[in-house]
Design a protein around this motif. Structure first.
Motif, PDB file in Angstrom:
ATOM      1  N   THR A   6       0.820  -1.193   0.132  1.00  0.00           N
ATOM      2  CA  THR A   6      -0.067  -0.019   0.044  1.00  0.00           C
ATOM      3  C   THR A   6       0.958   1.285   0.100  1.00  0.00           C
ATOM      4  OG1 THR A   6      -1.738   1.138   1.157  1.00  0.00           O
ATOM      5  CG2 THR A   6      -0.269  -0.026   2.786  1.00  0.00           C
ATOM      6  N   HIS A   7       0.234   2.388  -0.220  1.00  0.00           N
ATOM      7  CA  HIS A   7       1.130   3.793  -0.596  1.00  0.00           C
ATOM      8  C   HIS A   7       1.346   4.328   0.787  1.00  0.00           C
ATOM      9  CE1 HIS A   7      -3.137   4.723  -1.116  1.00  0.00           C
ATOM     10  NE2 HIS A   7      -2.637   5.969  -0.455  1.00  0.00           N
ATOM     11  N   LYS A   8       0.442   3.788   1.864  1.00  0.00           N
ATOM     12  CA  LYS A   8       0.660   4.475   3.253  1.00  0.00           C
ATOM     13  C   LYS A   8       0.022   3.391   4.330  1.00  0.00           C
ATOM     14  CE  LYS A   8      -0.732   8.673   5.685  1.00  0.00           C
ATOM     15  NZ  LYS A   8      -1.435   9.977   5.733  1.00  0.00           N
ATOM     16  N   ILE A   9       0.660   3.411   5.326  1.00  0.00           N
ATOM     17  CA  ILE A   9       0.090   2.219   6.244  1.00  0.00           C
ATOM     18  C   ILE A   9      -0.521   3.242   7.489  1.00  0.00           C
ATOM     19  CG2 ILE A   9       0.653   0.551   7.993  1.00  0.00           C
ATOM     20  CD1 ILE A   9       3.031   0.016   6.293  1.00  0.00           C
ATOM     21  N   THR A  10      -1.711   3.156   7.605  1.00  0.00           N
ATOM     22  CA  THR A  10      -2.525   4.113   8.570  1.00  0.00           C
ATOM     23  C   THR A  10      -3.080   3.123   9.855  1.00  0.00           C
ATOM     24  OG1 THR A  10      -4.543   3.872   7.524  1.00  0.00           O
ATOM     25  CG2 THR A  10      -2.924   5.591   6.933  1.00  0.00           C
ATOM     26  N   PRO A  11      -3.486   3.776  10.845  1.00  0.00           N
ATOM     27  CA  PRO A  11      -4.057   2.959  11.781  1.00  0.00           C
ATOM     28  C   PRO A  11      -5.439   2.068  11.521  1.00  0.00           C
ATOM     29  CG  PRO A  11      -3.316   4.960  12.847  1.00  0.00           C
ATOM     30  CD  PRO A  11      -3.014   5.158  11.391  1.00  0.00           C
ATOM     31  N   SER A  49      -3.986   0.020  -3.401  1.00  0.00           N
ATOM     32  CA  SER A  49      -3.849   1.191  -3.560  1.00  0.00           C
ATOM     33  C   SER A  49      -4.575   2.077  -4.727  1.00  0.00           C
ATOM     34  CB  SER A  49      -2.245   1.306  -3.955  1.00  0.00           C
ATOM     35  OG  SER A  49      -1.687   2.893  -4.113  1.00  0.00           O
ATOM     36  N   LYS A  50      -4.094   3.096  -5.345  1.00  0.00           N
ATOM     37  CA  LYS A  50      -4.921   3.826  -6.287  1.00  0.00           C
ATOM     38  C   LYS A  50      -4.658   2.866  -7.656  1.00  0.00           C
ATOM     39  CE  LYS A  50      -7.292   6.885  -3.947  1.00  0.00           C
ATOM     40  NZ  LYS A  50      -8.821   6.595  -3.754  1.00  0.00           N
ATOM     41  N   ALA A  51      -3.578   2.467  -8.017  1.00  0.00           N
ATOM     42  CA  ALA A  51      -3.169   1.843  -9.050  1.00  0.00           C
ATOM     43  C   ALA A  51      -2.457   0.558  -9.010  1.00  0.00           C
ATOM     44  CB  ALA A  51      -2.388   2.732 -10.153  1.00  0.00           C
ATOM     45  N   PRO A  52      -2.555  -0.449  -9.716  1.00  0.00           N
ATOM     46  CA  PRO A  52      -1.800  -1.689  -9.636  1.00  0.00           C
ATOM     47  C   PRO A  52      -0.302  -1.321 -10.029  1.00  0.00           C
ATOM     48  CG  PRO A  52      -2.967  -1.647 -11.725  1.00  0.00           C
ATOM     49  CD  PRO A  52      -3.367  -0.485 -10.962  1.00  0.00           C
ATOM     50  N   PHE A  57      -2.741  -9.449  -7.841  1.00  0.00           N
ATOM     51  CA  PHE A  57      -4.048  -9.188  -7.289  1.00  0.00           C
ATOM     52  C   PHE A  57      -4.212  -7.910  -6.637  1.00  0.00           C
ATOM     53  CE2 PHE A  57      -7.646  -9.667  -4.358  1.00  0.00           C
ATOM     54  CZ  PHE A  57      -8.119 -11.080  -4.854  1.00  0.00           C
ATOM     55  N   PHE A  58      -5.281  -7.063  -7.131  1.00  0.00           N
ATOM     56  CA  PHE A  58      -5.204  -5.675  -6.979  1.00  0.00           C
ATOM     57  C   PHE A  58      -6.820  -5.184  -6.341  1.00  0.00           C
ATOM     58  CE2 PHE A  58      -6.469  -1.599  -8.981  1.00  0.00           C
ATOM     59  CZ  PHE A  58      -5.848  -0.552  -7.681  1.00  0.00           C
ATOM     60  N   ILE A  59      -6.601  -4.490  -5.310  1.00  0.00           N
ATOM     61  CA  ILE A  59      -7.869  -3.814  -4.769  1.00  0.00           C
ATOM     62  C   ILE A  59      -7.573  -2.233  -4.890  1.00  0.00           C
ATOM     63  CG2 ILE A  59      -9.598  -3.662  -2.847  1.00  0.00           C
ATOM     64  CD1 ILE A  59      -9.330  -6.478  -3.967  1.00  0.00           C
ATOM     65  N   ARG A  60      -8.471  -1.594  -5.777  1.00  0.00           N
ATOM     66  CA  ARG A  60      -8.268  -0.103  -5.774  1.00  0.00           C
ATOM     67  C   ARG A  60      -9.020   0.346  -4.421  1.00  0.00           C
ATOM     68  NH1 ARG A  60     -10.409   4.583  -7.279  1.00  0.00           N
ATOM     69  NH2 ARG A  60      -9.086   5.981  -8.675  1.00  0.00           N
TER      70      ARG A  60
END
Length: 430
Positions: A6-11, A49-52, A57-60
């Protein structure tokens, strides 16, 4: 180990992924924001993330898991095959919606932080619920989504050793009134007798007199029956005792009564015991602490689980107060007037506090059905009630979830009103 890029790991992201994969699907996960680390990983992996990055295996992702605070979100319901869903993800996504953001929205009870109309007991009502409005209240959609997602994972990563969780059933018994006639004290006994006579309820008057004079067992004293069912069929049972002071809404025997204390101690010898917080403890931390200490002094051990009388639950304040008292489990997550899954899940989950943007140590056990909901609010017959219970139980069994039912000790009294409900209870918990 499933690797998530992911582009950013958040709580929020960390919370919902670990619940979704770890607690529902029994798949451990780890995260990375480094592309080279993701590419080098040989095991199962997905991109969120926003783009693969490629053909993985990708979830937008929707923005929800990367935000802070509460925003008014426009939600439109779509279908993933036959299952309702929201937060559409577009054609490039392996599945057509952001399954993780949608799960977080439902499980965090995000909608209960938004402005809403409360009922006379200051509760979030079922009519305000996204699940009720869109016809999926009686489906644990988060768990259904997870198991549909699992099938896609198995196709993509067939060599991974998948573990299946086991179906569980928990019976919660709320003891609002331990005895209907006995141990009420002289004033309440005389007052009840006069009320019976003035309202021409001669059968009630007769039963009251026979019970008070020890010629009959108190009708609400069904604890030996409940414990017998628990022991005979190995039912995971928790008794929640109301021991608050007498009020318009709290009418149990006095907590100082030796007979009530003896009953609680006796039940605690054979079953788990929790606290049913009284009506006016609603957001009253001092009264909450007083009642917790009262029950702990009776059973001589710490109280770790609770429920709220009249289901009075206000997020996040109620849960914040429980956490301050070191309570570990709460069983209030449900609606009074409708059966189903208030948080759209049949898996216990840790409360995520949106005020502080963090997972808390308080575990929420969402129940699916309550006796008075079926009988009083939905006005179902015995046959209809049992059919509805088994329908909900089947939904939970299909995803190997935890089926939690809430009954009351007086439901098994077999009086004219509750006639036949002992067998309904047995069919529910066995």
């Amino acid at each position: 180990m499933l690797l998530i890029y992911t582009h950013k790991i958040t709580p929020r992201l960390n919370y919902i992924f670990k619940h979704f994969f770890g607690r529902i699907l029994k798949i451990p996960v780890t995260f990375t924001t480094k592309v080279n680390e993701f590419v080098a990983h040989n095991g199962p992996k997905i991109t969120y993330s926003k783009a693969p990055l490629g053909s993985e295996f990708f979830i937008r992702s929707h923005d929800l898991l990367f935000e802070q605070g509460i925003n008014d979100i426009d939600i439109k319901i779509h279908n993933w095959e036959e299952i309702p869903c929201f937060f559409p993800a577009g054609e490039s996504s392996t599945i057509p919606f952001d399954i993780f953001a949608a799960s977080f929205y439902l499980i965090s009870r995000y909608e209960e932080y938004l402005p809403h109309v409360r009922d006379v007991h200051e509760r979030f009502t079922v009519a305000e619920s996204l699940a009720f409005k869109n016809g999926f209240l009686e489906k644990p959609v988060v768990d259904i989504w997870a198991f549909k997602f699992l099938e896609l994972l198995k196709i993509k990563f067939p060599n991974y050793n998948y573990i299946t969780r086991e179906f569980k059933s928990i019976s919660a018994i709320n003891v609002n009134v331990a005895f209907i006639y006995k141990h009420k004290g002289l004033v309440r006994t005389v007052g009840g007798s006069l009320r019976d006579l003035l309202s021409l309820q001669f059968i009630h008057f007769r039963n009251r007199m026979l019970t008070v004079l020890n010629f009959k067992t108190d009708p609400y004293n069904t604890f030996s029956t409940l414990l017998k069912i628990k022991n005979e069929f190995k039912v995971d049972t928790i008794f929640f005792f109301l021991i608050g002071d007498y009020t318009t809404f709290d009418k149990n025997v006095s907590s100082s009564n030796i007979n009530l204390k003896s009953l609680i101690k006796s039940v605690a010898d054979y079953s788990k015991v929790g606290l049913l917080f009284s009506y006016f403890t609603f957001n009253d931390a001092v009264m909450l602490k007083k009642e917790k200490l009262r029950l702990e002094n009776i059973i001589n051990r710490p109280i770790t689980c609770s429920s709220q009388h009249y289901l009075r639950l206000s997020l996040p304040e109620t849960y914040q107060n429980l956490i301050d008292l070191d309570l570990k489990e709460d069983y209030t997550m449900g609606f009074e007037k409708s059966v189903g899954f208030r948080a759209s899940t049949c898996s216990p989950f840790y409360f995520y506090d949106l005020d502080f943007e963090s997972q808390t140590p308080l575990k929420i056990f969402p129940y699916a059905v309550m006796d008075v909901t079926l009988k009083e609010h939905m006005e179902l017959s015995n046959a209809e009630s049992l059919a509805k219970i088994l329908e909900l139980k089947n939904e939970v069994q299909k995803v190997n979830g935890t089926f939690i039912s809430v009954f009351h000790n007086d439901t098994l009294c077999e009086n004219e009103y509750w006639n036949g409900w002992t067998n309904i209870y047995k069919a529910t918990v066995i």
